[in-house]
Scaffold this motif. Structure first.
Motif, short mmCIF file in Angstrom:
data_model
loop_
_atom_site.label_atom_id
_atom_site.label_comp_id
_atom_site.label_asym_id
_atom_site.label_seq_id
_atom_site.Cartn_x
_atom_site.Cartn_y
_atom_site.Cartn_z
N PRO A 1 0.80 -1.23 0.00
CA PRO A 1 0.00 0.00 0.00
C PRO A 1 0.83 1.27 0.00
O PRO A 1 0.28 2.36 -0.25
CB PRO A 1 -0.81 -0.12 1.30
CG PRO A 1 -0.85 -1.57 1.60
CD PRO A 1 0.47 -2.09 1.15
N THR B 1 -4.53 3.00 -3.61
CA THR B 1 -5.51 2.02 -3.13
C THR B 1 -6.27 1.36 -4.26
O THR B 1 -6.49 0.14 -4.25
CB THR B 1 -6.49 2.71 -2.17
OG1 THR B 1 -5.77 3.24 -1.06
CG2 THR B 1 -7.55 1.74 -1.67
N LEU C 1 -4.42 -1.67 -5.90
CA LEU C 1 -3.89 -2.76 -5.09
C LEU C 1 -4.29 -4.13 -5.64
O LEU C 1 -3.50 -5.07 -5.62
CB LEU C 1 -4.35 -2.62 -3.64
CG LEU C 1 -3.62 -1.58 -2.80
CD1 LEU C 1 -4.33 -1.39 -1.46
CD2 LEU C 1 -2.17 -1.99 -2.57
N ARG C 2 -5.53 -4.24 -6.11
CA ARG C 2 -5.99 -5.53 -6.64
C ARG C 2 -5.14 -5.94 -7.85
O ARG C 2 -4.74 -7.10 -7.98
CB ARG C 2 -7.46 -5.45 -7.02
CG ARG C 2 -8.01 -6.70 -7.68
CD ARG C 2 -9.39 -6.45 -8.27
NE ARG C 2 -9.45 -5.19 -8.96
CZ ARG C 2 -8.96 -4.98 -10.18
NH1 ARG C 2 -8.36 -5.95 -10.84
NH2 ARG C 2 -9.06 -3.79 -10.74
N ASN D 1 -1.68 -7.03 -6.56
CA ASN D 1 -1.74 -8.34 -5.92
C ASN D 1 -1.96 -9.46 -6.94
O ASN D 1 -1.42 -10.57 -6.78
CB ASN D 1 -2.85 -8.36 -4.86
CG ASN D 1 -2.43 -7.70 -3.57
OD1 ASN D 1 -1.35 -7.96 -3.05
ND2 ASN D 1 -3.27 -6.84 -3.03
N ARG E 1 -13.27 -6.58 -11.20
CA ARG E 1 -13.42 -5.49 -10.25
C ARG E 1 -14.73 -5.68 -9.45
O ARG E 1 -15.71 -4.99 -9.69
CB ARG E 1 -13.44 -4.14 -10.96
CG ARG E 1 -12.10 -3.74 -11.57
CD ARG E 1 -12.20 -2.45 -12.35
NE ARG E 1 -10.90 -1.96 -12.74
CZ ARG E 1 -10.22 -2.38 -13.80
NH1 ARG E 1 -10.75 -3.33 -14.56
NH2 ARG E 1 -9.04 -1.88 -14.09
N VAL F 1 -6.05 -13.28 -3.56
CA VAL F 1 -5.83 -11.92 -4.08
C VAL F 1 -6.83 -10.95 -3.46
O VAL F 1 -6.46 -9.85 -3.01
CB VAL F 1 -5.93 -11.91 -5.62
CG1 VAL F 1 -5.97 -10.47 -6.13
CG2 VAL F 1 -4.74 -12.63 -6.23
N GLU G 1 -6.00 -10.47 0.41
CA GLU G 1 -4.85 -9.59 0.62
C GLU G 1 -5.21 -8.14 0.31
O GLU G 1 -4.84 -7.22 1.04
CB GLU G 1 -3.67 -10.03 -0.26
CG GLU G 1 -2.97 -11.27 0.22
CD GLU G 1 -2.05 -10.99 1.41
OE1 GLU G 1 -1.63 -9.84 1.57
OE2 GLU G 1 -1.79 -11.92 2.18
N THR G 2 -5.93 -7.93 -0.79
CA THR G 2 -6.30 -6.57 -1.17
C THR G 2 -7.23 -5.95 -0.14
O THR G 2 -7.10 -4.76 0.19
CB THR G 2 -6.97 -6.58 -2.55
OG1 THR G 2 -6.08 -7.18 -3.51
CG2 THR G 2 -7.30 -5.18 -3.02
N GLN H 1 -5.15 -4.86 2.86
CA GLN H 1 -4.33 -3.69 2.56
C GLN H 1 -5.17 -2.43 2.37
O GLN H 1 -4.69 -1.32 2.61
CB GLN H 1 -3.52 -3.97 1.29
CG GLN H 1 -2.48 -5.06 1.47
CD GLN H 1 -1.99 -5.61 0.15
OE1 GLN H 1 -2.50 -5.27 -0.92
NE2 GLN H 1 -0.99 -6.48 0.20
N THR H 2 -6.43 -2.60 1.97
CA THR H 2 -7.29 -1.46 1.71
C THR H 2 -7.96 -0.94 2.98
O THR H 2 -8.10 0.28 3.17
CB THR H 2 -8.38 -1.84 0.69
OG1 THR H 2 -7.76 -2.28 -0.52
CG2 THR H 2 -9.28 -0.66 0.37
N GLU I 1 -13.35 -0.06 -2.26
CA GLU I 1 -12.47 1.08 -2.05
C GLU I 1 -13.12 2.07 -1.10
O GLU I 1 -13.88 2.95 -1.52
CB GLU I 1 -12.14 1.75 -3.38
CG GLU I 1 -11.40 0.86 -4.36
CD GLU I 1 -11.22 1.51 -5.72
OE1 GLU I 1 -11.47 2.73 -5.81
OE2 GLU I 1 -10.85 0.81 -6.66
#
Length: 421
Positions: free
Chosen positions: A132, A137, A140-141, A144, A282, A329, A332-333, A336-337, A405
């Protein structure tokens, strides 16, 4: 060549440096995973010695990963990773030199792998918390997913590279390849320049207080602790089907190692396809998709034990490979978000501890359990337990409503400064 690169690599130079440095290192790790047992056997070790050497690298990781999480949140994460890679380079270079010189024994390998496990305990949470700081932001996906492509690709390519290296230069030369990969990673990390984030506290608390604050971040968010629980069930209940019972069934009923290699390769191809798909996907509610993917991934055990033709099992394993990539994925995203940057590495350390840390328990129990109920019955039971646990995540409102997000308060975004050259 520049136009052929994924846009996140073109647009985010700091991430590109991390990505290219880590790509070779990940391949080196996969090579070592295959080579290490042959290294032990080449010095006169037994099957039990292979277990000791493997455990020597795993135990420090399990014991120290929360410590690594605290220090990664205290210090510059890329510098923690740099020191860890330097240590792992020294370990693998020493092991390679001793093997090539014919002066290595099981004791030396145990000691060196223990040092490597300590370094990995610090590297892993720092790596999870660094991303990050390198990309926005909303990207990030994508980042990852590209990292997942490298991980999945190494599962397919790594064994072939390891086999070629063992045949050409022996286990010592193969470990030298891994040492070089760590050196390359360290060079790329040394070129990162990441400014201190604005929301980091100016003064440090005590170690135990900071560790407790990291755990508070986990338990205060139902989607986080529930996700960790679901992932733990996957590691403890389902993965023993892959690491223990699958090879047993392949040896007894599928015709041996070649059939098992086909199934595992198909899983790797599916995982790679899932990572590539995630680069474009997405989802508005990522944890809903992640929970559904975890349920599909948890079908691995029943797929292996279904009794169908090997080709059918391979195809179904490829489907579960897609699901595994999608889950990890998106998970993790999401961390981190939505987790504050100042405590992300600590939260990630608990994530690793509760998933990979509990897996040895499942590996130890899988064999005795199936001796009582039978291999096929045990495999069906594994999925019968894990799939409902994954689907239970959808019962939590925080899982169903977690956005992709979130809007962050002004002033909390990390400040990133790229190196001049």
């Amino acid at each position: 060549m520049r136009l052929a690169l994924p846009s996140v690599l073109r647009d985010e130079p700091l991430f590109a440096r991390l990505f290219f440095g880590q790509s070779l290192s990940v391949l080196g790790d996969r090579v070592t995973f295959v080579v290490l047992p042959f290294a032990v056997l080449s010095v006169g070790g037994s099957a039990a010695d292979v277990g000791w050497v493997t455990a020597a690298g795993l135990v420090p990781l399990l014991l120290l990963v929360p410590v690594g999480g605290v220090w990664a949140d205290r210090l510059s994460r890329h510098r923690v990773m740099l020191v860890a890679d330097a240590a792992r380079f020294a370990v693998q270079a020493a092991a390679a030199a001793l093997l090539l010189a014919g002066r290595c024994g099981v004791g030396e390998l145990v000691a060196l792998m223990a040092v490597s496990g300590v370094a990995t305990a610090f590297f892993t949470p720092a790596s999870s918390g660094l991303l990050p700081l390198l990309v926005p932001t909303e990207r990030l996906r994508e980042a990852n997913a590209l990292r997942g492509v490298v991980m999945s690709g190494s599962v397919v390519v790594g064994p072939a590279v390891a086999g070629g290296l063992i045949a050409a230069v022996g286990p010592g030369g193969a470990l030298a390849f891994d040492a070089v990969s760590f050196a390359v990673s360290a060079v790329f990390l040394a070129r990162l320049r990441v400014a201190r984030p604005a929301d980091r506290p100016a003064e440090r608390e005590s170690f135990l207080r900071e560790l407790r604050e990291g755990w508070d971040e986990v338990r205060s968010r139902p989607w986080v602790w529930a996700g960790m629980a679901g992932m733990s069930m996957y590691h403890v209940v389902v993965l023993p089907a892959v690491f223990v019972l699958g090879p047993v069934l392949a040896d007894r009923e599928w015709g041996g190692a070649n059939s098992w290699a086909l199934v595992t390769a198909a899983f790797g191809v599916g995982a790679l396809a899932g990572d590539l798909w995630l680069y474009r996907l997405r989802p508005d509610r990522p944890m809903v998709v992640a929970a559904a993917a975890l349920a599909v991934a948890s079908c691995q055990a029943v797929v292996i034990g279904c009794g169908g033709p090997v080709v059918l099992i391979a195809v179904l394993e490829a489907v579960t490979g897609v699901a595994v990539s999608v889950f990890f994925v998106l998970w993790e995203t999401a961390l981190q978000t939505h987790i504050p940057e100042r405590s992300l590495s600590r939260v990630s350390s608990f994530d690793h501890l509760l998933s990979a840390g509990l897996m040895p328990l499942g590996l130890a129990l899988a064999g005795p359990l199936t001796e009582v109920v039978g291999v096929r019955t045990g495999l069906v039971a594994m999925s019968a337990v894990a799939v409902p646990c994954a689907l239970a995540l959808l019962g939590l409102r925080s899982v169903r409503t977690l956005p992709a997000e979130p809007v962050k308060p002004a002033g909390t975004e990390a400040v990133v400064a790229a190196a001049a050259g």
